[in-house]
Design a protein around this motif. Structure first.
Motif, short mmCIF file in Angstrom:
data_model
loop_
_atom_site.label_atom_id
_atom_site.label_comp_id
_atom_site.label_asym_id
_atom_site.label_seq_id
_atom_site.Cartn_x
_atom_site.Cartn_y
_atom_site.Cartn_z
N PHE A 1 0.83 -1.20 0.00
CA PHE A 1 0.00 0.00 0.00
C PHE A 1 0.87 1.25 0.00
O PHE A 1 1.95 1.27 0.59
N ALA A 2 0.37 2.29 -0.65
CA ALA A 2 0.90 3.64 -0.49
C ALA A 2 -0.25 4.49 0.04
O ALA A 2 -1.43 4.10 -0.04
N MET A 3 0.07 5.66 0.60
CA MET A 3 -0.97 6.50 1.20
C MET A 3 -0.71 7.96 0.87
O MET A 3 0.41 8.44 0.97
N ILE A 4 -1.78 8.66 0.49
CA ILE A 4 -1.74 10.11 0.29
C ILE A 4 -2.59 10.74 1.38
O ILE A 4 -3.79 10.47 1.49
N GLY A 5 -1.97 11.57 2.22
CA GLY A 5 -2.68 12.19 3.33
C GLY A 5 -2.45 11.44 4.62
O GLY A 5 -3.39 10.92 5.22
N ALA A 6 -1.18 11.40 5.06
CA ALA A 6 -0.82 10.57 6.21
C ALA A 6 -0.89 11.31 7.54
O ALA A 6 -0.75 10.69 8.60
N ALA A 7 -1.11 12.62 7.51
CA ALA A 7 -1.06 13.40 8.75
C ALA A 7 -2.45 13.77 9.28
O ALA A 7 -2.55 14.42 10.32
N GLY A 8 -3.48 13.39 8.58
CA GLY A 8 -4.82 13.79 8.97
C GLY A 8 -5.44 12.91 10.03
O GLY A 8 -4.88 11.90 10.46
N TYR A 9 -6.65 13.27 10.41
CA TYR A 9 -7.40 12.59 11.47
C TYR A 9 -7.67 11.13 11.13
O TYR A 9 -7.58 10.24 11.98
N ILE A 10 -8.01 10.86 9.87
CA ILE A 10 -8.48 9.53 9.51
C ILE A 10 -7.36 8.58 9.12
O ILE A 10 -7.55 7.35 9.11
N ALA A 11 -6.18 9.09 8.80
CA ALA A 11 -5.09 8.24 8.30
C ALA A 11 -4.72 7.10 9.25
O ALA A 11 -4.48 5.97 8.77
N PRO A 12 -4.65 7.30 10.57
CA PRO A 12 -4.29 6.17 11.45
C PRO A 12 -5.24 4.98 11.34
O PRO A 12 -4.81 3.83 11.51
N ARG A 13 -6.52 5.23 11.04
CA ARG A 13 -7.45 4.11 10.89
C ARG A 13 -7.09 3.28 9.65
O ARG A 13 -7.24 2.06 9.66
N HIS A 14 -6.62 3.95 8.62
CA HIS A 14 -6.19 3.23 7.42
C HIS A 14 -4.89 2.47 7.69
O HIS A 14 -4.74 1.32 7.24
N MET A 15 -3.97 3.10 8.40
CA MET A 15 -2.71 2.41 8.73
C MET A 15 -3.00 1.15 9.54
O MET A 15 -2.43 0.08 9.29
N THR B 1 1.34 -4.26 4.04
CA THR B 1 2.39 -3.33 4.42
C THR B 1 2.25 -1.99 3.69
O THR B 1 1.79 -1.95 2.54
N LEU B 2 2.65 -0.94 4.37
CA LEU B 2 2.68 0.40 3.78
C LEU B 2 4.10 0.68 3.33
O LEU B 2 5.02 0.71 4.15
N ILE B 3 4.30 0.88 2.03
CA ILE B 3 5.65 1.08 1.52
C ILE B 3 6.00 2.55 1.35
O ILE B 3 7.18 2.91 1.34
N ALA B 4 4.98 3.43 1.23
CA ALA B 4 5.26 4.85 1.03
C ALA B 4 4.06 5.68 1.44
O ALA B 4 2.91 5.24 1.27
N ALA B 5 4.32 6.87 1.96
CA ALA B 5 3.25 7.79 2.35
C ALA B 5 3.66 9.20 2.00
O ALA B 5 4.85 9.52 1.92
#
Length: 315
Positions: free
Chosen positions: A4-18, A27-31
């Protein structure tokens, strides 16, 4: 294991996706996020590459793809609402499926454009419509379905989630970027109402402001009065007296629908369904996006017709 990669890692909802990525054994390879306050990544994927510039993030994923290395199978999109559509375009054209937070888009026409890109690329957009997976909502839908085709239920939806002064100063306070209150805090409720009560037949707006909105929706099997707010003064006095700054109530034919619990793992459940090929796609979002777009552009009628009682003191 999927990457997985993620766009928007610092917001409120991002930890739920992580957490959902980790809980499903991936696994998250890039954010990427313009804000570098992303220490939460260390709790889940400390080895993930991180970028504060989209161009460098894009270049990194492209270099992995060209080297035929472990490329991103999915790109999770947790960016501000107005950026969802271009970020989904990027994901699809990068050879990844997208997993996008609500609201999917701000303009219904974007759904059609994204469907065309899906066809061109063979990739898929998935969206987080977590209330469709909540056991209490599924039980209500089953009850409504068993109640007969001609029955119209009487529903009141009240959702007050207090926000501080920062809210209107952020992108969330800019209707062009967030879509306004009904879109930003209400779109998943409108999707839930459509999911439970069927086709939307009427949409009336009684009141709108920067901090609250109210109206009437009629579905195939329900008449719904709704009120949404981020203003703490709208929380009933007896509730505020206990120190609570939020208030959520959904009644159906006078009976409270209790679904306060069961939210903890709904993102993980959403990811499980997506990974199993049963995720909610673009077309699943259309009714809710049409609903909030119309709410945003309608002229409020005031206290006429079947309106929510919370607007009495506002007009």
């Amino acid at each position: 294991m999927k990457n997985f990669a993620m766009i928007g890692a610092a917001g409120y909802i991002a930890p739920r996706h992580m957490k959902a990525i980790k809980d499903t054994g991936n696994t998250l390879i890039a954010a990427m996020d313009p804000n570098d306050s992303v220490g939460i990544i260390d709790s889940h994927f400390p080895d993930a590459a991180f970028f504060t510039e989209f161009e460098r993030f894009e270049s990194y994923l492209d270099s992995l793809r060209r080297a035929q290395a472990d490329t991103a199978d999915y790109i999770a999109i947790c960016s501000p609402n107005y950026l969802h559509e271009p970020h989904m375009r990027f994901a699809l054209k990068s050879g990844a499926d997208a997993i996008c937070e609500k609201p999917l888009v701000l303009d219904p026409a974007d759904i059609d454009a994204l469907q065309a890109i899906e066809g061109d690329t063979g990739q898929r957009v998935n969206t987080i419509l977590q209330l469709r997976l909540h056991p209490a909502i599924i039980a209500l839908r089953d009850k409504v379905a068993a109640g007969g085709h001609d029955k119209k239920h009487e529903v009141d939806l009240t959702y007050i989630t207090s926000r501080g002064n920062w809210y209107l100063q952020s992108w969330k306070g800019d209707t062009r970027k967030s879509g306004g209150i009904a879109t930003n805090i209400g779109v998943h409720f409108y999707d839930m109402l459509h999911f439970v009560f069927g086709a939307l037949q009427d949409n009336v707006v009684h009141y709108t402001s920067d901090t609250k909105a109210a109206g009437y929706l009629e579905y195939e099997h329900a008449r719904v009065r709704w009120f949404l707010s981020i203003d703490v003064t709208d929380v009933p006095e007896d509730v505020r007296a206990t120190g609570q700054r939020t208030y959520r109530s959904i009644t159906c034919d006078g009976d409270e629908i209790e679904f306060s619990g069961g939210f903890t793992d709904l993102h993980t459940r959403s990811y499980e369904e997506i990974l199993a090929g049963r995720g909610f796609g673009l077309e699943d979002n259309r009714v809710a996006i049409d609903t909030v777009t119309n709410i945003r552009t309608m002229t409020p009628n005031g206290a006429t017709g079947d309106y929510h009682p919370f607007i009495k003191g506002l007009l």
